[in-house]
Write a protein that holds these residues in place. Sequence first.
Motif, PDB file in Angstrom:
ATOM      1  N   VAL A   1       0.817  -1.222   0.000  1.00 14.38           N
ATOM      2  CA  VAL A   1       0.000   0.000   0.000  1.00 14.38           C
ATOM      3  C   VAL A   1       0.849   1.270   0.000  1.00 14.38           C
ATOM      4  O   VAL A   1       0.712   2.116  -0.881  1.00 14.38           O
ATOM      5  CB  VAL A   1      -0.968   0.016   1.209  1.00 14.38           C
ATOM      6  N   LEU A   2       1.709   1.409   0.993  1.00  7.90           N
ATOM      7  CA  LEU A   2       2.413   2.684   1.174  1.00  7.90           C
ATOM      8  C   LEU A   2       3.285   3.069  -0.012  1.00  7.90           C
ATOM      9  O   LEU A   2       3.239   4.219  -0.463  1.00  7.90           O
ATOM     10  CB  LEU A   2       3.253   2.668   2.456  1.00  7.90           C
ATOM     11  N   ILE A   3       4.075   2.132  -0.515  1.00  4.84           N
ATOM     12  CA  ILE A   3       4.965   2.494  -1.625  1.00  4.84           C
ATOM     13  C   ILE A   3       4.201   2.705  -2.932  1.00  4.84           C
ATOM     14  O   ILE A   3       4.740   3.274  -3.872  1.00  4.84           O
ATOM     15  CB  ILE A   3       6.108   1.473  -1.817  1.00  4.84           C
ATOM     16  N   ALA A   4       2.937   2.285  -2.957  1.00  3.52           N
ATOM     17  CA  ALA A   4       2.126   2.479  -4.159  1.00  3.52           C
ATOM     18  C   ALA A   4       1.280   3.751  -4.104  1.00  3.52           C
ATOM     19  O   ALA A   4       0.573   4.060  -5.062  1.00  3.52           O
ATOM     20  CB  ALA A   4       1.216   1.271  -4.367  1.00  3.52           C
ATOM     21  N   LEU A   5       1.364   4.495  -3.007  1.00  2.00           N
ATOM     22  CA  LEU A   5       0.584   5.720  -2.907  1.00  2.00           C
ATOM     23  C   LEU A   5       1.040   6.713  -3.977  1.00  2.00           C
ATOM     24  O   LEU A   5       2.234   6.784  -4.299  1.00  2.00           O
ATOM     25  CB  LEU A   5       0.739   6.351  -1.515  1.00  2.00           C
ATOM     26  N   PRO A   6       0.114   7.504  -4.524  1.00  2.00           N
ATOM     27  CA  PRO A   6       0.480   8.429  -5.593  1.00  2.00           C
ATOM     28  C   PRO A   6       1.460   9.501  -5.119  1.00  2.00           C
ATOM     29  O   PRO A   6       1.356   9.992  -3.997  1.00  2.00           O
ATOM     30  CB  PRO A   6      -0.851   9.064  -6.010  1.00  2.00           C
ATOM     31  N   GLU A   7       2.431   9.789  -5.996  1.00  2.00           N
ATOM     32  CA  GLU A   7       3.372  10.891  -5.799  1.00  2.00           C
ATOM     33  C   GLU A   7       4.455  10.628  -4.758  1.00  2.00           C
ATOM     34  O   GLU A   7       5.259  11.511  -4.473  1.00  2.00           O
ATOM     35  CB  GLU A   7       2.632  12.193  -5.442  1.00  2.00           C
ATOM     36  N   VAL A   8       4.498   9.429  -4.174  1.00  2.00           N
ATOM     37  CA  VAL A   8       5.482   9.169  -3.111  1.00  2.00           C
ATOM     38  C   VAL A   8       6.852   8.872  -3.715  1.00  2.00           C
ATOM     39  O   VAL A   8       6.999   7.997  -4.559  1.00  2.00           O
ATOM     40  CB  VAL A   8       5.034   7.995  -2.207  1.00  2.00           C
ATOM     41  N   ARG A   9       7.860   9.632  -3.274  1.00  2.00           N
ATOM     42  CA  ARG A   9       9.242   9.383  -3.684  1.00  2.00           C
ATOM     43  C   ARG A   9       9.978   8.576  -2.629  1.00  2.00           C
ATOM     44  O   ARG A   9      10.760   7.685  -2.928  1.00  2.00           O
ATOM     45  CB  ARG A   9       9.972  10.705  -3.929  1.00  2.00           C
ATOM     46  N   GLN A  10       9.707   8.888  -1.341  1.00  2.00           N
ATOM     47  CA  GLN A  10      10.445   8.231  -0.262  1.00  2.00           C
ATOM     48  C   GLN A  10       9.558   8.135   0.965  1.00  2.00           C
ATOM     49  O   GLN A  10       8.759   9.035   1.238  1.00  2.00           O
ATOM     50  CB  GLN A  10      11.693   9.058   0.066  1.00  2.00           C
ATOM     51  N   ALA A  11       9.724   7.029   1.690  1.00  2.00           N
ATOM     52  CA  ALA A  11       9.026   6.866   2.968  1.00  2.00           C
ATOM     53  C   ALA A  11      10.037   6.334   3.980  1.00  2.00           C
ATOM     54  O   ALA A  11      10.697   5.332   3.722  1.00  2.00           O
ATOM     55  CB  ALA A  11       7.858   5.903   2.826  1.00  2.00           C
ATOM     56  N   ARG A  12      10.156   7.028   5.107  1.00  2.00           N
ATOM     57  CA  ARG A  12      11.058   6.598   6.178  1.00  2.00           C
ATOM     58  C   ARG A  12      10.228   6.248   7.387  1.00  2.00           C
ATOM     59  O   ARG A  12       9.405   7.031   7.837  1.00  2.00           O
ATOM     60  CB  ARG A  12      12.062   7.693   6.518  1.00  2.00           C
ATOM     61  N   THR A  13      10.457   5.045   7.917  1.00  2.00           N
ATOM     62  CA  THR A  13       9.634   4.519   8.994  1.00  2.00           C
ATOM     63  C   THR A  13      10.387   4.528  10.320  1.00  2.00           C
ATOM     64  O   THR A  13      11.572   4.183  10.383  1.00  2.00           O
ATOM     65  CB  THR A  13       9.193   3.079   8.664  1.00  2.00           C
ATOM     66  N   PHE A  14       9.655   4.904  11.367  1.00  5.05           N
ATOM     67  CA  PHE A  14      10.162   4.893  12.733  1.00  5.05           C
ATOM     68  C   PHE A  14       9.164   4.098  13.563  1.00  5.05           C
ATOM     69  O   PHE A  14       7.977   4.448  13.604  1.00  5.05           O
ATOM     70  CB  PHE A  14      10.269   6.321  13.293  1.00  5.05           C
ATOM     71  N   PHE A  15       9.613   3.019  14.206  1.00 11.87           N
ATOM     72  CA  PHE A  15       8.722   2.230  15.045  1.00 11.87           C
ATOM     73  C   PHE A  15       8.742   2.783  16.470  1.00 11.87           C
ATOM     74  O   PHE A  15       9.803   3.052  17.028  1.00 11.87           O
ATOM     75  CB  PHE A  15       9.101   0.754  15.037  1.00 11.87           C
ATOM     76  N   VAL A  16       7.580   2.945  17.031  1.00  5.72           N
ATOM     77  CA  VAL A  16       7.445   3.465  18.381  1.00  5.72           C
ATOM     78  C   VAL A  16       7.766   2.341  19.360  1.00  5.72           C
ATOM     79  O   VAL A  16       7.171   1.266  19.300  1.00  5.72           O
ATOM     80  CB  VAL A  16       6.016   4.013  18.619  1.00  5.72           C
ATOM     81  N   MET A  17       8.699   2.610  20.261  1.00  2.00           N
ATOM     82  CA  MET A  17       9.094   1.614  21.249  1.00  2.00           C
ATOM     83  C   MET A  17       8.247   1.723  22.507  1.00  2.00           C
ATOM     84  O   MET A  17       8.018   0.734  23.194  1.00  2.00           O
ATOM     85  CB  MET A  17      10.578   1.772  21.579  1.00  2.00           C
ATOM     86  N   LYS A  18       7.789   2.940  22.818  1.00  2.00           N
ATOM     87  CA  LYS A  18       6.997   3.154  24.023  1.00  2.00           C
ATOM     88  C   LYS A  18       6.145   4.398  23.826  1.00  2.00           C
ATOM     89  O   LYS A  18       6.640   5.436  23.412  1.00  2.00           O
ATOM     90  CB  LYS A  18       7.932   3.358  25.222  1.00  2.00           C
ATOM     91  N   GLU A  19       4.868   4.269  24.138  1.00  4.42           N
ATOM     92  CA  GLU A  19       3.977   5.421  24.103  1.00  4.42           C
ATOM     93  C   GLU A  19       4.061   6.120  25.455  1.00  4.42           C
ATOM     94  O   GLU A  19       3.618   5.585  26.461  1.00  4.42           O
ATOM     95  CB  GLU A  19       2.538   4.991  23.854  1.00  4.42           C
ATOM     96  N   VAL A  20       4.619   7.295  25.471  1.00  5.64           N
ATOM     97  CA  VAL A  20       4.754   8.049  26.703  1.00  5.64           C
ATOM     98  C   VAL A  20       3.503   8.894  26.933  1.00  5.64           C
ATOM     99  O   VAL A  20       2.986   8.965  28.039  1.00  5.64           O
ATOM    100  CB  VAL A  20       6.017   8.941  26.664  1.00  5.64           C
ATOM    101  N   LYS A  21       2.991   9.488  25.863  1.00  3.86           N
ATOM    102  CA  LYS A  21       1.804  10.336  25.952  1.00  3.86           C
ATOM    103  C   LYS A  21       1.107  10.281  24.602  1.00  3.86           C
ATOM    104  O   LYS A  21       1.733  10.518  23.570  1.00  3.86           O
ATOM    105  CB  LYS A  21       2.216  11.766  26.290  1.00  3.86           C
TER     106      LYS A  21
END
Length: 152
Positions: A125-145
């Motif tokens: 899905v994400l890489i097929a979105l229109p107009e997307v050149r780059q996507a950088r992902t950050f995984f959340v390790m802990k929800e603080v707030k």
Amino acid sequence: MALDRIDKLMLRLLQEDGRMSNADLAARVNVSPATCHRRTQRLFDDGHIQTVRAVVNPQSVGLGAIAMVGVVLDRSTPESFAKFETAILALPMILDCHLVAGDFDYLLKIRVADMADFSRLHGGVLIALPEVRQARTFFVMKEVKDAAPLDF
């Protein structure tokens, strides 16, 4: 219409407990139930309260992982932004999408079951979105707030 002290107190209390009865809310803000009902309706009508909904525990429904994704589009044009935003609005797994200044054009908040689930979403899905050149992902390790009430 400007918010007075009672309106602001009502909004704070309803952020804490959206299921609070009109009678309880009226008692807490020291107005009659009829006045409280009229004020609450005005807060909805004037757009100060957008909606009332339940906050579901993500882990209890199998969505325990959060990915924050920074997206860079091919071009920074109104047409590119519109195509991307239209596509994003059709994807329920994307909780938040913000047009931002800085290294990315958009910042997405996505809830998934786990990394494998995100990998499928990314590849299909994400890489097929229109107009997307780059996507950088950050995984959340802990929800603080998360989803804190507004402080005004």
